[in-house]
Structure formats: C-alpha cells, structure tokens
Design a protein around this motif. Sequence first.
Motif, short mmCIF file in Angstrom:
data_model
loop_
_atom_site.label_atom_id
_atom_site.label_comp_id
_atom_site.label_asym_id
_atom_site.label_seq_id
_atom_site.Cartn_x
_atom_site.Cartn_y
_atom_site.Cartn_z
N LEU A 36 0.83 -1.20 0.00
CA LEU A 36 0.00 0.00 0.00
C LEU A 36 0.86 1.26 0.00
CD1 LEU A 36 -2.83 1.22 0.10
CD2 LEU A 36 -2.74 1.04 2.59
N GLU A 39 2.90 1.23 -3.66
CA GLU A 39 2.09 1.37 -4.87
C GLU A 39 0.97 2.39 -4.75
OE1 GLU A 39 2.77 -0.08 -7.77
OE2 GLU A 39 4.51 -1.05 -6.88
N GLY A 40 0.55 2.69 -3.54
CA GLY A 40 -0.57 3.60 -3.35
C GLY A 40 -1.92 2.92 -3.55
N ARG A 41 -1.90 1.63 -3.78
CA ARG A 41 -3.13 0.86 -3.99
C ARG A 41 -2.89 -0.56 -3.50
NH1 ARG A 41 -5.84 -2.56 -7.32
NH2 ARG A 41 -8.00 -2.03 -7.76
N GLY A 43 -5.05 -4.23 -3.66
CA GLY A 43 -6.22 -4.98 -4.06
C GLY A 43 -6.26 -6.31 -3.32
N SER A 49 -10.57 -2.98 -2.88
CA SER A 49 -9.29 -2.31 -3.04
C SER A 49 -9.23 -1.08 -2.14
CB SER A 49 -9.06 -1.91 -4.49
OG SER A 49 -10.02 -0.97 -4.90
N THR A 51 -7.10 2.50 -1.69
CA THR A 51 -6.20 3.44 -2.37
C THR A 51 -5.86 4.59 -1.45
OG1 THR A 51 -8.08 4.58 -3.36
CG2 THR A 51 -7.01 2.91 -4.70
N ARG A 53 -4.93 8.62 -1.33
CA ARG A 53 -5.08 9.86 -2.09
C ARG A 53 -4.51 11.02 -1.29
NH1 ARG A 53 -11.10 9.92 -4.66
NH2 ARG A 53 -10.83 8.10 -5.99
N PHE A 77 -7.58 7.69 2.80
CA PHE A 77 -7.70 6.33 2.29
C PHE A 77 -9.12 6.13 1.80
CE2 PHE A 77 -4.29 6.26 5.33
CZ PHE A 77 -3.33 5.50 4.70
N LYS A 78 -9.24 5.47 0.66
CA LYS A 78 -10.55 5.18 0.10
C LYS A 78 -10.65 3.68 -0.14
CE LYS A 78 -13.70 6.15 -3.64
NZ LYS A 78 -13.91 6.81 -4.91
N ARG A 80 -12.87 0.59 -1.74
CA ARG A 80 -13.91 0.26 -2.71
C ARG A 80 -14.14 -1.25 -2.65
NH1 ARG A 80 -14.73 2.40 -8.76
NH2 ARG A 80 -16.53 1.10 -9.18
#
Length: 103
Positions: A36, A39-41, A43, A49, A51, A53, A77-78, A80
Amino acid sequence: MSKALIIETIKSNIEITGVEATRLAGEILGALRDELVREGRLGLPEIGSLTVRERAARSGFNPRTQEKIKIKAGVAFKFRPSVSMKTDAHASLKKAKRKAAKG
C-alpha cells in the motif's frame, strides 16, 4: 478484525504454534502495508481495493467558535468493495432485517 483473530485463524487452520502463527500474521500484514505504501493501492481479491489519495490544504472552521482554521495537507484512504463483497453484505443485511422483523 484484529491481529489476534488472524493469528487464531492461522493457528487453527494450518496447525502451527502460536509463535509461528504470530510471526506469519506479522509478515502478511507487513507485506500488505508495504504494498500500500509503495504502490498507493492494495487490491484484496473478493474483498476490494484500498487506495491512498493526497488531500490538499484547505480552510475550515471550528464548529464551536465559528473561527476559521487552516487544515493541513495530508492523505486519505478510500476503500472500494468488490462486487462479491457488496452482494454478500447486502444479503446479510436483508437477512438481519428479516430476523429483526420476526422477533
């Protein structure tokens, strides 16, 4: 979900000692965190996932005093959820509502 629950799940499913399960849980969580950050993401299959921001600096106000304040830039953090997670959560919620209506 707590780290203790992860450790207990590992211990009971692959029959290893508590020390080994703790080390394994730490390694897994560390790998997820590193991914995290790098990569900033992140899954997670069947879960969703996450992400990272950037949030710009902005102005706001103190709700008690109505005084204007500056809010620093930072990260947010988001999450989804996956389609299967949404479907399962919705079915569980409907089941709980039906059970509450009966009782």
